[in-house]
Design a protein around this motif. Structure first.
Motif, PDB file in Angstrom:
ATOM      1  N   GLU A 105      -6.379   9.213   6.941  1.00  0.00           N
ATOM      2  CA  GLU A 105      -7.610   8.963   5.701  1.00  0.00           C
ATOM      3  C   GLU A 105      -6.854   7.940   4.561  1.00  0.00           C
ATOM      4  O   GLU A 105      -7.782   6.556   4.911  1.00  0.00           O
ATOM      5  CB  GLU A 105      -7.838   9.636   4.807  1.00  0.00           C
ATOM      6  CG  GLU A 105      -9.332  10.538   5.283  1.00  0.00           C
ATOM      7  CD  GLU A 105      -9.601  12.397   4.656  1.00  0.00           C
ATOM      8  OE1 GLU A 105      -8.604  11.915   3.339  1.00  0.00           O
ATOM      9  OE2 GLU A 105     -10.281  13.394   5.314  1.00  0.00           O
ATOM     10  N   ALA A 106      -5.731   7.927   4.189  1.00  0.00           N
ATOM     11  CA  ALA A 106      -5.132   6.701   3.964  1.00  0.00           C
ATOM     12  C   ALA A 106      -4.775   5.135   4.910  1.00  0.00           C
ATOM     13  O   ALA A 106      -5.196   4.733   4.638  1.00  0.00           O
ATOM     14  CB  ALA A 106      -3.436   6.917   3.439  1.00  0.00           C
ATOM     15  N   MET A 107      -4.395   5.361   5.906  1.00  0.00           N
ATOM     16  CA  MET A 107      -3.940   4.708   7.438  1.00  0.00           C
ATOM     17  C   MET A 107      -5.299   4.270   7.554  1.00  0.00           C
ATOM     18  O   MET A 107      -5.842   3.100   7.795  1.00  0.00           O
ATOM     19  CB  MET A 107      -3.295   5.086   7.989  1.00  0.00           C
ATOM     20  CG  MET A 107      -1.842   4.872   7.416  1.00  0.00           C
ATOM     21  SD  MET A 107      -1.091   6.102   9.585  1.00  0.00           S
ATOM     22  CE  MET A 107      -1.814   7.666   9.573  1.00  0.00           C
ATOM     23  N   ARG A 108      -6.616   4.514   7.484  1.00  0.00           N
ATOM     24  CA  ARG A 108      -7.790   4.014   7.317  1.00  0.00           C
ATOM     25  C   ARG A 108      -7.905   3.454   6.547  1.00  0.00           C
ATOM     26  O   ARG A 108      -8.492   1.822   7.465  1.00  0.00           O
ATOM     27  CB  ARG A 108      -8.607   4.962   7.748  1.00  0.00           C
ATOM     28  CG  ARG A 108      -8.718   5.611   9.704  1.00  0.00           C
ATOM     29  CD  ARG A 108      -9.701   6.323  10.144  1.00  0.00           C
ATOM     30  NE  ARG A 108      -9.474   6.767  11.166  1.00  0.00           N
ATOM     31  CZ  ARG A 108      -8.922   8.973  11.149  1.00  0.00           C
ATOM     32  NH1 ARG A 108      -9.354   9.432   9.959  1.00  0.00           N
ATOM     33  NH2 ARG A 108      -8.788   8.773  12.410  1.00  0.00           N
ATOM     34  N   ALA A 109      -7.745   3.654   5.670  1.00  0.00           N
ATOM     35  CA  ALA A 109      -8.902   3.220   4.256  1.00  0.00           C
ATOM     36  C   ALA A 109      -7.610   1.884   4.425  1.00  0.00           C
ATOM     37  O   ALA A 109      -8.397   0.507   4.144  1.00  0.00           O
ATOM     38  CB  ALA A 109      -8.263   3.416   3.133  1.00  0.00           C
ATOM     39  N   TRP A 110      -6.446   1.620   4.505  1.00  0.00           N
ATOM     40  CA  TRP A 110      -5.546   0.716   4.185  1.00  0.00           C
ATOM     41  C   TRP A 110      -5.278  -0.573   5.532  1.00  0.00           C
ATOM     42  O   TRP A 110      -6.069  -1.705   4.612  1.00  0.00           O
ATOM     43  CB  TRP A 110      -4.210   0.832   4.056  1.00  0.00           C
ATOM     44  CG  TRP A 110      -3.563   1.893   3.214  1.00  0.00           C
ATOM     45  CD1 TRP A 110      -3.586   1.911   2.251  1.00  0.00           C
ATOM     46  CD2 TRP A 110      -2.407   2.322   3.760  1.00  0.00           C
ATOM     47  NE1 TRP A 110      -3.368   2.971   0.891  1.00  0.00           N
ATOM     48  CE2 TRP A 110      -1.893   3.466   2.151  1.00  0.00           C
ATOM     49  CE3 TRP A 110      -1.439   2.591   4.438  1.00  0.00           C
ATOM     50  CZ2 TRP A 110      -1.344   4.179   1.584  1.00  0.00           C
ATOM     51  CZ3 TRP A 110      -0.450   3.528   4.564  1.00  0.00           C
ATOM     52  CH2 TRP A 110      -0.415   4.084   2.884  1.00  0.00           C
ATOM     53  N   ALA A 111      -6.157  -0.109   6.490  1.00  0.00           N
ATOM     54  CA  ALA A 111      -6.267  -0.718   7.396  1.00  0.00           C
ATOM     55  C   ALA A 111      -7.571  -1.589   7.186  1.00  0.00           C
ATOM     56  O   ALA A 111      -8.020  -2.636   7.641  1.00  0.00           O
ATOM     57  CB  ALA A 111      -6.386  -0.184   8.836  1.00  0.00           C
ATOM     58  N   CYS A 157       0.809  -0.772  -0.038  1.00  0.00           N
ATOM     59  CA  CYS A 157      -0.118   0.163   0.033  1.00  0.00           C
ATOM     60  C   CYS A 157       0.716   0.997   0.171  1.00  0.00           C
ATOM     61  O   CYS A 157       0.272   1.701  -0.495  1.00  0.00           O
ATOM     62  CB  CYS A 157      -0.466  -0.184   1.177  1.00  0.00           C
ATOM     63  SG  CYS A 157      -2.554  -1.505   1.183  1.00  0.00           S
ATOM     64  N   ILE A 158       2.050   1.230   1.046  1.00  0.00           N
ATOM     65  CA  ILE A 158       3.027   3.013   1.026  1.00  0.00           C
ATOM     66  C   ILE A 158       3.556   2.422  -0.100  1.00  0.00           C
ATOM     67  O   ILE A 158       3.600   3.646  -1.552  1.00  0.00           O
ATOM     68  CB  ILE A 158       3.800   1.592   2.133  1.00  0.00           C
ATOM     69  CG1 ILE A 158       2.761   1.920   3.400  1.00  0.00           C
ATOM     70  CG2 ILE A 158       4.794   3.167   1.935  1.00  0.00           C
ATOM     71  CD1 ILE A 158       4.176   1.483   5.108  1.00  0.00           C
ATOM     72  N   GLU A 159       4.358   1.582  -0.943  1.00  0.00           N
ATOM     73  CA  GLU A 159       4.587   1.926  -1.910  1.00  0.00           C
ATOM     74  C   GLU A 159       3.855   2.276  -3.200  1.00  0.00           C
ATOM     75  O   GLU A 159       4.203   2.741  -5.012  1.00  0.00           O
ATOM     76  CB  GLU A 159       5.207   0.497  -2.629  1.00  0.00           C
ATOM     77  CG  GLU A 159       6.953  -0.205  -1.630  1.00  0.00           C
ATOM     78  CD  GLU A 159       7.154  -0.869  -1.813  1.00  0.00           C
ATOM     79  OE1 GLU A 159       8.447  -1.560  -1.169  1.00  0.00           O
ATOM     80  OE2 GLU A 159       6.754  -2.244  -2.387  1.00  0.00           O
ATOM     81  N   GLU A 160       2.772   1.939  -3.123  1.00  0.00           N
ATOM     82  CA  GLU A 160       1.555   2.165  -4.731  1.00  0.00           C
ATOM     83  C   GLU A 160       1.321   3.283  -3.872  1.00  0.00           C
ATOM     84  O   GLU A 160       0.870   4.611  -5.017  1.00  0.00           O
ATOM     85  CB  GLU A 160       0.639   1.190  -4.416  1.00  0.00           C
ATOM     86  CG  GLU A 160       1.360  -0.088  -5.175  1.00  0.00           C
ATOM     87  CD  GLU A 160       0.008  -0.910  -4.869  1.00  0.00           C
ATOM     88  OE1 GLU A 160      -1.108  -0.771  -4.497  1.00  0.00           O
ATOM     89  OE2 GLU A 160       0.036  -2.132  -4.961  1.00  0.00           O
ATOM     90  N   ALA A 161       1.656   4.329  -2.524  1.00  0.00           N
ATOM     91  CA  ALA A 161       0.655   5.620  -2.489  1.00  0.00           C
ATOM     92  C   ALA A 161       1.655   6.245  -3.259  1.00  0.00           C
ATOM     93  O   ALA A 161       2.591   6.847  -3.093  1.00  0.00           O
ATOM     94  CB  ALA A 161       0.368   5.706  -1.379  1.00  0.00           C
ATOM     95  N   PRO A 162       1.537   7.963  -4.052  1.00  0.00           N
ATOM     96  CA  PRO A 162       2.341   8.706  -4.570  1.00  0.00           C
ATOM     97  C   PRO A 162       2.569   8.846  -3.164  1.00  0.00           C
ATOM     98  O   PRO A 162       2.100   9.916  -2.593  1.00  0.00           O
ATOM     99  CB  PRO A 162       0.938   9.488  -5.585  1.00  0.00           C
ATOM    100  CG  PRO A 162      -0.086   9.049  -4.620  1.00  0.00           C
ATOM    101  CD  PRO A 162      -0.002   7.730  -4.437  1.00  0.00           C
ATOM    102  N   ARG A 163       4.256   9.821  -3.130  1.00  0.00           N
ATOM    103  CA  ARG A 163       5.042  10.462  -2.157  1.00  0.00           C
ATOM    104  C   ARG A 163       4.633  10.076  -0.638  1.00  0.00           C
ATOM    105  O   ARG A 163       5.139  10.904  -0.194  1.00  0.00           O
ATOM    106  CB  ARG A 163       4.118  12.107  -2.288  1.00  0.00           C
ATOM    107  CG  ARG A 163       4.177  13.169  -3.695  1.00  0.00           C
ATOM    108  CD  ARG A 163       3.692  14.407  -3.022  1.00  0.00           C
ATOM    109  NE  ARG A 163       2.661  14.591  -3.316  1.00  0.00           N
ATOM    110  CZ  ARG A 163       1.923  15.557  -3.368  1.00  0.00           C
ATOM    111  NH1 ARG A 163       2.537  16.746  -3.497  1.00  0.00           N
ATOM    112  NH2 ARG A 163       0.588  15.142  -3.221  1.00  0.00           N
ATOM    113  N   VAL A 164       5.099   8.855  -1.264  1.00  0.00           N
ATOM    114  CA  VAL A 164       4.908   7.808   0.666  1.00  0.00           C
ATOM    115  C   VAL A 164       6.059   7.269   0.691  1.00  0.00           C
ATOM    116  O   VAL A 164       6.054   6.126  -0.139  1.00  0.00           O
ATOM    117  CB  VAL A 164       3.640   7.136   0.988  1.00  0.00           C
ATOM    118  CG1 VAL A 164       3.974   6.666   2.236  1.00  0.00           C
ATOM    119  CG2 VAL A 164       2.422   7.715   0.946  1.00  0.00           C
TER     120      VAL A 164
END
Length: 129
Positions: free
Chosen positions: A117-123, A37-44
């Motif tokens: 929001e991103a971390m909640r969605a991933w979880a 998830c992290i590697e696919e997220a832009p600017r993370v």
């Protein structure tokens, strides 16, 4: 998913998920999922995985008897360095604990809403649809 104040001062988000509710069978598999998830997220930026259980055992620290695995996935959403104080709340970490029949996924809330929001969605996506 719950929002708590851990030790009455740290805002955290916690997801308790039964193993029957997810396709993942281990904390390691969930950690790999978060890494993707992290590697696919832009600017993370992905930083590392930390085996907290191994560390605690190595230093002969106290470990709750029901914790079977404990992994932190470390990464950074940091888009700017407006001042030196922002370094106190970076990088981010998502913790995964294998509690036998369920997993506990937790993270400290970030100062920026898009990161939360991103971390909640991933979880939440860990649950079978």
């Amino acid at each position: 998913m719950k929002q708590l104040n851990f030790q009455e001062k740290y805002p955290i988000t916690v997801l308790d998920i039964k193993k029957s509710e997810t396709q993942y069978e281990s904390a390691e598999q969930i950690a790999d999922y978060f890494k993707r998830c992290i590697e696919e997220a832009p600017r993370v930026s992905y930083i590392t995985m930390f085996d907290h259980l191994a560390h605690s055992r190595e230093i002969e620290g106290d470990v709750a008897p029901d914790i079977q695995a404990a992994i932190n996935v470390v990464f950074c959403f940091g888009r700017a360095l407006p001042n030196p104080f922002v370094l106190a709340v970076r990088p981010r970490s998502i913790g995964i604990a294998d509690m036998g029949d369920h997993f506990v996924v937790s993270f400290m809330d970030a100062p920026q809403a898009p990161a939360n929001e991103a971390m909640r969605a991933w979880a939440l996506a860990l649950r079978n649809s």
